[in-house]
Design an enzyme around this catalytic site. Structure first.
Site, PDB file in Angstrom:
ATOM      1  CG  HIS A   1      -4.999  10.299  -1.497  1.00 50.80           C
ATOM      2  ND1 HIS A   1      -5.019   9.179  -0.546  1.00 50.80           N
ATOM      3  CD2 HIS A   1      -3.975   9.789  -2.420  1.00 50.80           C
ATOM      4  CE1 HIS A   1      -4.020   7.941  -0.881  1.00 50.80           C
ATOM      5  NE2 HIS A   1      -3.410   8.715  -1.883  1.00 50.80           N
TER       6      HIS A   1
ATOM      7  CE  LYS B   1       0.144  12.482  -0.787  1.00 46.86           C
ATOM      8  NZ  LYS B   1       0.533  12.858  -2.166  1.00 46.86           N
TER       9      LYS B   1
ATOM     10  CG  ASP C   1       3.618  10.089  -4.984  1.00 47.55           C
ATOM     11  OD1 ASP C   1       2.667  10.611  -5.347  1.00 47.55           O
ATOM     12  OD2 ASP C   1       3.325   8.770  -4.164  1.00 47.55           O
TER      13      ASP C   1
ATOM     14  CG  HIS D   1      -1.262   4.895  -0.253  1.00 45.85           C
ATOM     15  ND1 HIS D   1      -0.459   5.463   0.481  1.00 45.85           N
ATOM     16  CD2 HIS D   1      -1.587   5.401  -1.671  1.00 45.85           C
ATOM     17  CE1 HIS D   1       0.042   6.602  -0.308  1.00 45.85           C
ATOM     18  NE2 HIS D   1      -0.681   6.840  -1.349  1.00 45.85           N
TER      19      HIS D   1
END
Ligand SMILES: Nc1ncnc2c1ncn2[C@@H]1O[C@H](COP(=O)(O)OP(=O)(O)O)[C@@H](O)[C@H]1O
Ligand SMILES: Nc1ncnc2c1ncn2[C@@H]1O[C@H](COP(=O)(O)OP(=O)(O)O)[C@@H](O)[C@H]1O
Ligand SMILES: [Mg+2]
Ligand SMILES: [Mg+2]
Ligand SMILES: [Mg+2]
Ligand SMILES: [Mg+2]
Lengths: 202, 330, 330, 202
Positions: free
Chosen positions: B56, B104, B109, B218
């Protein structure tokens, strides 16, 4: 039934499956996730085997704890903490046991499956690894003795049962209806874990 | 797969090396980890940690710097970093006033940061966590894991960073972050998929005349596949969806991010910005600030996302504070 | 061709609109032109104008701002802007102390800027011109038009901008620019071509296992086609070529740009940076500063270029001066 | 031979060729340049025709000056200033002439070709538009009368003569040996300019 040697063998076999099926697991994750599950699992189990080779253990619990910590710190993603939790619960359940028999494993797997569900706030039917762990635990408890071939068969069926499910947990849930028709990657890696367990129990 | 890499399994290691070398004056790499930290922390400040999978870039390390994050934890490609690494980041930035984790909303995560928080709490470090979920493409209901976090995260970094730099307490910094999360909405689209280096194959297939709306960051397919449309049509559709979801009305004021997903030329992002502007003006929503560029990418995916943050005086003040982060100098 | 555009013939118009809207506080568009100018000029300063074809974003408008350019002239895609437009830019920045034109060495740019300079001189504006030619892939000899100007141009903008901001005279600013041109060298490579919107087709073809070395910034094929190699091998080849051409030796100090051509993820640029660093250290050339990102692109081409600028105290001082340009905040 | 009407027709025809061959000219530029020559020429000549339609002229020179200024400000790239210069020189050469005959044109084209060479610091044999303009001027001067078909043929030959050349000017020069075997895009657009001139002279 679980000894330091057999857990070692279990992890070696599990690692072999993860390496062999790295591309397959990643493809499953490509369909309904983010294309990393095979990569995550192969990295994690490779480290597990490395860790076990470098260490020596007095009991099964300590060994399983290292498995848990290694998965936790090397897999990443959603599956890392979940598998980490599973093996940690399994380790805790068999703590202090000289021998680990069928019922100890049952209790351990039960704790593991519940740990995964708590950590993941998930339950069966949501198209996750839980759909392999939960039915295996139920089945395990029902058996007088574990038949290795049956265990493998049961795990395979459980994995395949995720195919028609609609995901409501994990990344696959973003796809809603579109998640139907694919095996869940975490269910598949869980299948390999039980398949290798079956093999060392045979 | 055409990539400028060495061994696909070592991309993160190689990247982190080149990344730290490029920013030696500002950053340090916490030893034995993939944690990037500000070299000099602001004395006594609440710590701010974010992070996530790689791929990212410039997120998240690019936002490490005075006025934004204190540390970023770099995971494998599209894979959340692990609790031990996040824990190291927490320890590396805590100055006794607690640490806020900006996460996020992805299961991976959330779980890993949560566990890291538990490890830190066990060592007596006060940790709070906020979950960014700006992506309106995914519906937020009891039967889902909720909306994803995408480029709107940058505004959370900015506002929380500014607040912390002002000397606010952990609770105040968390409140500022949550206010942004409450008011920020995004949606993205893609013209092409991307390829995770170690997977070697693109994550999905799109024909020459197709696009995906509602993509995440993603490389996953989006929520809707359509025939490719003009920049105006695409921008209008995404913008009006966001306006509706956010309940923006005439008289409101917003900050805008037009975020490139990786391989979309700035030219196209600017074209999109023109149309977003037109629609906001038409709806009498005024524009406070606009950021056009690559802020939260998805490897070499072609496409973009639009983020609208409803601002008030407090938020405008936080956005205006200086930032020395490499990827967001303000 | 997959692009987020409207009519391919209108991309520049659409882009300039979205671009100016995104930077309204800092920029203005000179009426009736595609000239982007700083809103507030620094009082009495020598004017600095650059520009060229579009498709290189953030070049050139991204470098307009206090401490860098006063104006950029935006041409059609990969097409030098015309003399009348450049002339408007010159008039818009001249404050009586003359204007320096920073031009990249392409026949089109040189001719159009030259003619614009003649128009300006005819109106009594003092104009000087420098020609950037940092690309070592093209040989500089009497039988060619000489080396091309690529990403090294950014250092010329930076140094000339800083010098002008310090209040230097036109001759001094020109001398500073020429010193950079003298000492800066670059070389690029590509994994994929790019497509000019109105042409609709990629500019060349590369197989899955091929790359081009020595590419320019206009989608043109490079000087050598090879089998794709590892990041290390590619970085080593380009870096050692530049070191040799620039005559850099142990004890020298350089500033580095690792420039993405458009669709190369930052991850890969950072990986390259690690190897460039290794080689420079090995040759005992020290690194003053490193810039990794997209500075001079070629639409959505995948690839990168490496720029090395030999620095001394004077150059280091100019690089350290502040810059408010959107694409080069320092 | 050149009148306000015929120059108007010339430009209309030239524009038609540029529009029709926009893709072809761009392809030629893709091979040895930067893929924009057809786009540049079609944009420029379209504007020329628009400009001439909107204006009225007292003499050929004024008209050609507008052609020059429009090309200069609308084509861009290398070809813009070069064609702009060419038409400006042509305009200046016929300034004040009531009628523009074969010899006036010869002088005008000569000035144009020299203007291009000066501006571009180029000469024949460098694989540029000069390789069309220069031979046409020489040939034109040798003729007693201009045969339209011959003019077209001569221009075509000149254009094709650039194919085996190695470029030493313009972008194509970066390619060195690799520029051999392709027609120069500017030579091709110059061919269309002379082909349309031939047609209005016929
Ligand atoms: N909430 C959850 N509970 C149980 N299992 C989950 C949950 N979320 C995800 N999983 C499992 O994790 C797998 C994905 O793992 P992985 O691809 O490694 O992580 P990520 O989704 O972060 O990329 C899914 O296939 C699913 O089996
Ligand atoms: N120095 C020069 N002298 C004469 N003609 C030139 C010169 N440089 C380029 N040209 C002509 O210009 C043409 C290219 O024009 P164009 O593609 O529009 O501009 P650019 O090369 O800037 O993209 C070449 O094919 C050639 O005929
Ligand atoms: Mg995954
Ligand atoms: Mg993942
Ligand atoms: Mg051009
Ligand atoms: Mg060209």
């Amino acid at each position: 039934m679980l000894t330091i040697q057999s857990v070692q063998d279990w992890m070696v076999k599990a690692n072999e499956y993860m390496q062999e099926n790295k591309a397959y697991l990643t493809e499953l994750d490509q369909a309904i996730g983010d294309s990393d599950h095979g990569i995550n699992m192969s990295r994690g189990f490779q480290e597990v085997v490395k860790k076990l080779e470098q260490s020596s253990y007095d009991d099964v619990s300590a060994m399983l704890k290292d498995v848990a910590m290694t998965l936790m710190s090397k897999v990443g993603g959603a599956s890392g903490p979940l598998y980490g939790t599973a093996f940690l619960k399994l380790s805790m359940a068999v703590k202090g046991k000289e021998t680990v028999d069928k019922d100890d494993i049952a209790a351990g797997l039960d704790a593991a499956a519940q740990g995964v569900q708590q950590r993941g706030k998930s339950t069966t039917g949501e198209k996750t690894m839980v759909d392999v762990w939960a039915p295996i635990v139920t089945w395990w408890k029902e058996q007088d003795e574990i038949d290795a071939a049956d265990l493998e068969k049961k795990a395979k069926e459980a994995m395949e049962s995720t195919k028609p499910m609609k995901a409501t947990k994990g990344r696959a849930s973003y796809l809603k209806e579109k998640s139907v028709g694919h095996i869940d990657p975490g269910a598949a890696s869980s299948y390999y874990i039980f398949k290798s367990l079956a093999e060392i129990l045979a | 797969m055409k990539k400028i890499i060495n061994n696909p399994s070592n991309v993160i290691q190689d990247m982190v090396k080149g990344m730290t070398l490029a920013n030696e004056e500002q950053w340090l790499q916490v030893e034995g980890t993939n944690v990037i930290r500000r070299k000099e922390l602001s004395q006594g400040k609440v710590g701010l940690v974010s992070g996530g999978g790689s791929g990212h870039e410039p997120a998240h390390a690019g936002y490490v710097g005075k006025g934004m994050l204190d540390a970023a934890v770099v995971g494998e490609v599209f894979t959340s970093p692990t609790p031990d690494q996040i824990f190291e980041a927490i320890k590396a930035v805590d100055q006794g006033n607690g640490v806020l984790l900006i996460v996020k909303n992805y299961t991976g995560d959330v779980l890993n940061f949560e566990m890291a928080g538990e490890l830190a709490e066990a060592e007596g470090i006060r940790v709070e966590q906020v979950i960014v979920n700006d992506d309106i493409a995914v519906k937020d209901s009891d039967f889902t894991i909720g909306r994803r976090g995408i480029a709107g995260t940058i505004f959370v970094h900015k506002a929380a960073g500014a607040k912390a730099e002002q000397g606010a307490s952990l609770d105040e910094v968390k409140a500022a972050a949550e206010k942004i999360i409450e008011q920020v909405r995004s949606m993205g689209m893609a013209l092409t998929p991307c390829t995770v280096p170690d997977a070697g194959k693109p994550s999905f297939h799109l024909d020459e005349d197709e696009m995906e709306l509602g993509i995440g960051i993603h490389g996953e397919a989006g929520t809707e596949r359509k025939k490719i449309a003009s920049a105006k049509e695409i921008a209008d559709e995404l913008t009006s969806n966001i306006i509706e979801d956010a309940g923006l009305t005439a008289g409101d004021e917003v900050a805008v991010i037009i975020n490139g997903m990786g391989s979309t030329p700035e030219m196209e992002l600017f074209i999109v910005n023109g149309h977003v502007n037109d629609m906001l003006k038409e709806k009498q929503i005024s524009i406070h600030r606009t950021y056009v560029g690559e802020y939260m990418t998805s490897l070499e995916m072609a496409g973009f996302s639009i983020t609208l943050l409803k601002v008030d005086e407090e938020i405008k003040e936080l956005l205006a504070e200086p930032s020395e982060a490499v990827a967001f100098k303000a």
